[in-house]
Design a protein around this motif. Sequence first.
Motif, PDB file in Angstrom:
ATOM      1  N   THR A  25       0.825  -1.208   0.000  1.00 33.43           N
ATOM      2  CA  THR A  25       0.000   0.000   0.000  1.00 33.43           C
ATOM      3  C   THR A  25       0.862   1.262   0.000  1.00 33.43           C
ATOM      4  N   ILE A  26       0.607   2.095  -0.972  1.00 33.13           N
ATOM      5  CA  ILE A  26       1.257   3.403  -1.073  1.00 33.13           C
ATOM      6  C   ILE A  26       0.176   4.442  -0.828  1.00 33.13           C
ATOM      7  N   THR A  27       0.440   5.373   0.074  1.00 29.89           N
ATOM      8  CA  THR A  27      -0.576   6.379   0.383  1.00 29.89           C
ATOM      9  C   THR A  27      -0.515   7.594  -0.538  1.00 29.89           C
ATOM     10  N   ARG A  28       0.678   7.906  -1.042  1.00 27.39           N
ATOM     11  CA  ARG A  28       0.796   9.107  -1.882  1.00 27.39           C
ATOM     12  C   ARG A  28       2.027   9.022  -2.758  1.00 27.39           C
ATOM     13  N   VAL A  29       1.904   9.498  -3.978  1.00 31.38           N
ATOM     14  CA  VAL A  29       3.050   9.670  -4.876  1.00 31.38           C
ATOM     15  C   VAL A  29       3.050  11.131  -5.296  1.00 31.38           C
ATOM     16  N   LYS A  30       4.143  11.805  -4.997  1.00 33.51           N
ATOM     17  CA  LYS A  30       4.249  13.243  -5.274  1.00 33.51           C
ATOM     18  C   LYS A  30       5.218  13.458  -6.431  1.00 33.51           C
ATOM     19  N   LEU A  31       4.814  14.269  -7.381  1.00 30.22           N
ATOM     20  CA  LEU A  31       5.658  14.624  -8.528  1.00 30.22           C
ATOM     21  C   LEU A  31       6.172  16.028  -8.318  1.00 30.22           C
ATOM     22  N   ARG A  32       7.489  16.202  -8.416  1.00 32.33           N
ATOM     23  CA  ARG A  32       8.076  17.540  -8.407  1.00 32.33           C
ATOM     24  C   ARG A  32       8.650  17.784  -9.791  1.00 32.33           C
ATOM     25  N   GLY A  33       8.059  18.709 -10.511  1.00 29.94           N
ATOM     26  CA  GLY A  33       8.452  18.984 -11.889  1.00 29.94           C
ATOM     27  C   GLY A  33       7.226  18.899 -12.784  1.00 29.94           C
ATOM     28  N   PRO A  34       7.405  19.151 -14.065  1.00 27.44           N
ATOM     29  CA  PRO A  34       6.276  19.121 -14.998  1.00 27.44           C
ATOM     30  C   PRO A  34       5.682  17.716 -15.151  1.00 27.44           C
ATOM     31  N   GLU A  35       4.402  17.671 -15.486  1.00 24.47           N
ATOM     32  CA  GLU A  35       3.696  16.417 -15.753  1.00 24.47           C
ATOM     33  C   GLU A  35       4.147  15.824 -17.091  1.00 24.47           C
ATOM     34  N   PRO A  36       3.992  14.505 -17.272  1.00 24.22           N
ATOM     35  CA  PRO A  36       4.237  13.933 -18.600  1.00 24.22           C
ATOM     36  C   PRO A  36       3.322  14.610 -19.621  1.00 24.22           C
ATOM     37  N   SER A  38       3.957  17.576 -20.856  1.00 24.35           N
ATOM     38  CA  SER A  38       4.132  19.032 -20.765  1.00 24.35           C
ATOM     39  C   SER A  38       5.053  19.524 -21.881  1.00 24.35           C
ATOM     40  N   HIS A  39       4.955  20.821 -22.144  1.00 16.16           N
ATOM     41  CA  HIS A  39       5.862  21.463 -23.097  1.00 16.16           C
ATOM     42  C   HIS A  39       7.115  21.894 -22.337  1.00 16.16           C
ATOM     43  N   PHE A  40       8.274  21.479 -22.815  1.00 14.43           N
ATOM     44  CA  PHE A  40       9.538  21.809 -22.172  1.00 14.43           C
ATOM     45  C   PHE A  40      10.327  22.773 -23.041  1.00 14.43           C
ATOM     46  N   PRO A  41      10.843  23.855 -22.444  1.00 13.27           N
ATOM     47  CA  PRO A  41      11.783  24.709 -23.193  1.00 13.27           C
ATOM     48  C   PRO A  41      13.156  24.055 -23.197  1.00 13.27           C
ATOM     49  N   GLU A  42      14.090  24.659 -23.918  1.00  9.10           N
ATOM     50  CA  GLU A  42      15.460  24.154 -23.932  1.00  9.10           C
ATOM     51  C   GLU A  42      16.038  24.182 -22.526  1.00  9.10           C
ATOM     52  N   GLY A  43      16.987  23.316 -22.269  1.00 14.40           N
ATOM     53  CA  GLY A  43      17.672  23.323 -20.980  1.00 14.40           C
ATOM     54  C   GLY A  43      17.585  21.985 -20.287  1.00 14.40           C
ATOM     55  N   GLU A  44      17.852  22.014 -18.984  1.00 17.03           N
ATOM     56  CA  GLU A  44      17.875  20.800 -18.168  1.00 17.03           C
ATOM     57  C   GLU A  44      16.726  20.870 -17.163  1.00 17.03           C
ATOM     58  N   HIS A  45      15.930  19.819 -17.096  1.00 18.86           N
ATOM     59  CA  HIS A  45      14.745  19.802 -16.237  1.00 18.86           C
ATOM     60  C   HIS A  45      14.769  18.541 -15.379  1.00 18.86           C
ATOM     61  N   VAL A  46      14.715  18.716 -14.046  1.00 22.95           N
ATOM     62  CA  VAL A  46      14.735  17.577 -13.118  1.00 22.95           C
ATOM     63  C   VAL A  46      13.296  17.171 -12.817  1.00 22.95           C
ATOM     64  N   ILE A  47      13.014  15.892 -12.977  1.00 23.40           N
ATOM     65  CA  ILE A  47      11.708  15.315 -12.654  1.00 23.40           C
ATOM     66  C   ILE A  47      11.933  14.371 -11.480  1.00 23.40           C
ATOM     67  N   ARG A  48      11.208  14.587 -10.376  1.00 22.70           N
ATOM     68  CA  ARG A  48      11.394  13.743  -9.185  1.00 22.70           C
ATOM     69  C   ARG A  48      10.044  13.219  -8.713  1.00 22.70           C
ATOM     70  N   TYR A  49       9.987  11.917  -8.512  1.00 20.28           N
ATOM     71  CA  TYR A  49       8.813  11.275  -7.920  1.00 20.28           C
ATOM     72  C   TYR A  49       9.189  10.814  -6.514  1.00 20.28           C
ATOM     73  N   THR A  50       8.314  11.070  -5.543  1.00 17.91           N
ATOM     74  CA  THR A  50       8.517  10.594  -4.175  1.00 17.91           C
ATOM     75  C   THR A  50       7.260   9.834  -3.756  1.00 17.91           C
ATOM     76  N   ALA A  51       7.459   8.600  -3.278  1.00 23.15           N
ATOM     77  CA  ALA A  51       6.344   7.757  -2.836  1.00 23.15           C
ATOM     78  C   ALA A  51       6.374   7.634  -1.318  1.00 23.15           C
ATOM     79  N   TYR A  52       5.185   7.629  -0.709  1.00 28.46           N
ATOM     80  CA  TYR A  52       5.046   7.502   0.744  1.00 28.46           C
ATOM     81  C   TYR A  52       4.156   6.302   1.054  1.00 28.46           C
ATOM     82  N   ASP A  53       4.538   5.526   2.089  1.00 28.25           N
ATOM     83  CA  ASP A  53       3.679   4.424   2.515  1.00 28.25           C
ATOM     84  C   ASP A  53       2.939   4.818   3.791  1.00 28.25           C
TER      85      ASP A  53
END
Length: 138
Positions: A25-36, A38-53
Motif C-alpha cells: 500500500t502506497i498512500t501518496r506519490v508526489k511529482l516535483r516537476g512538470p507532468e508527462p 508538458s511542453h519543455f523549453p530548452e535546458g535541463e529539467h529535473v523530474i522527481r517522484y517521491t512515494a510515501y507508505d
Amino acid sequence: MAEPEKLTARVYWDPPLVKDSADGTITRVKLRGPEPGSHFPEGEHVIRYTAYDRAYNRASCKFIVKSFDDNFSSLTVRRCPTLKPPQHGYLTCTSAGDNYGATCEYHCDGGYERQGTPSRVCQSSRQWSGSPPICARE
C-alpha cells in the motif's frame, strides 16, 4: 526536436510503478516537476517522484530531461545563424527569429529597392533558405 516556429517540445514518459514492500500500500506519490506531456523549453529539467507508505517511509527517484545540440533529444530547438539586415534596410522575423521555421522578411529604407528574395526561412538543416537580397538605390 521542437516543431517549426516553436521553442518548446512536448515530452512524454510513463510514471514510475510504485509498490510498498511490506503490504503493497502506497498512500501518496508526489511529482516535483512538470507532468508527462508538458511542453519543455530548452535546458535541463529535473523530474522527481517521491512515494510515501502508511508508515510515512518514503522513497524517491529522479531523472533529467535535457536538450542537446545534436539529434539526441526531443528538446533541441534547431537554430540558424543570426541574419544581418541589408545595408540601407532592416529585417522583421517571426518567433525568436533564428529558430527552425522562423521566417525573416527583408525591407529597404525609403529611396531603396529590394533586389532578390523577399524572405528567408530557417530550415531544419540549420541553414537559411535562399540568399540575402540587397537594397539598391531606386
